[in-house]
Design a protein around this motif. Structure first.
Motif, short mmCIF file in Angstrom:
data_model
loop_
_atom_site.label_atom_id
_atom_site.label_comp_id
_atom_site.label_asym_id
_atom_site.label_seq_id
_atom_site.Cartn_x
_atom_site.Cartn_y
_atom_site.Cartn_z
N UNK A 49 3.07 23.40 31.74
CA UNK A 49 1.79 23.36 31.03
C UNK A 49 1.70 24.46 29.98
N UNK A 50 2.16 25.65 30.32
CA UNK A 50 2.15 26.77 29.38
C UNK A 50 3.02 26.48 28.17
N UNK A 51 4.19 25.89 28.40
CA UNK A 51 5.08 25.53 27.29
C UNK A 51 4.46 24.44 26.42
N UNK A 52 3.86 23.44 27.06
CA UNK A 52 3.22 22.35 26.31
C UNK A 52 2.09 22.90 25.44
N UNK A 53 1.29 23.80 25.98
CA UNK A 53 0.19 24.39 25.21
C UNK A 53 0.70 25.20 24.04
N UNK A 54 1.78 25.95 24.22
CA UNK A 54 2.36 26.72 23.12
C UNK A 54 2.88 25.80 22.03
N UNK A 55 3.55 24.73 22.44
CA UNK A 55 4.08 23.76 21.48
C UNK A 55 2.96 23.11 20.69
N UNK A 56 1.91 22.70 21.37
CA UNK A 56 0.79 22.05 20.70
C UNK A 56 0.10 23.00 19.72
#
Length: 85
Positions: A49-56
């Motif tokens: 989730x943290x990686x997805x949020x950074x990517x977004x």
């Protein structure tokens, strides 16, 4: 001409990625310690989730500040980068 690759959001994205990196290191430690799979899976979900949020955040910033809808090349780039959302 290539646009600058540094955006105002980058420090926040970097901070998110560093937090995710530290969290992932602790998940690795959990596995090495033999912690329960449910606990490990829960923590891996948090890392994902943290990686997805950074990517977004990175992609949305790029779309907001670097792409002009009137330029055909930018429209192509918008289509290309939006597939990563």
């Amino acid at each position: 001409m290539t646009r600058p690759a540094i955006h105002a959001s980058h420090p926040k994205v970097i901070a998110r990625l560093k937090r995710a990196e530290g969290h992932l290191r602790s998940v690795i430690g959990m596995i090495e310690e033999g912690r329960g799979c449910l606990d490990v899976a829960q923590q891996l979900q948090a890392v994902e989730s943290a990686l997805r949020n950074a990517k977004q955040a990175l992609i949305h910033d790029h779309m907001d500040h670097c792409l002009d809808g009137d330029d055909p090349a930018d429209r192509d780039e918008l289509k290309a980068i939006s597939r990563y959302l």
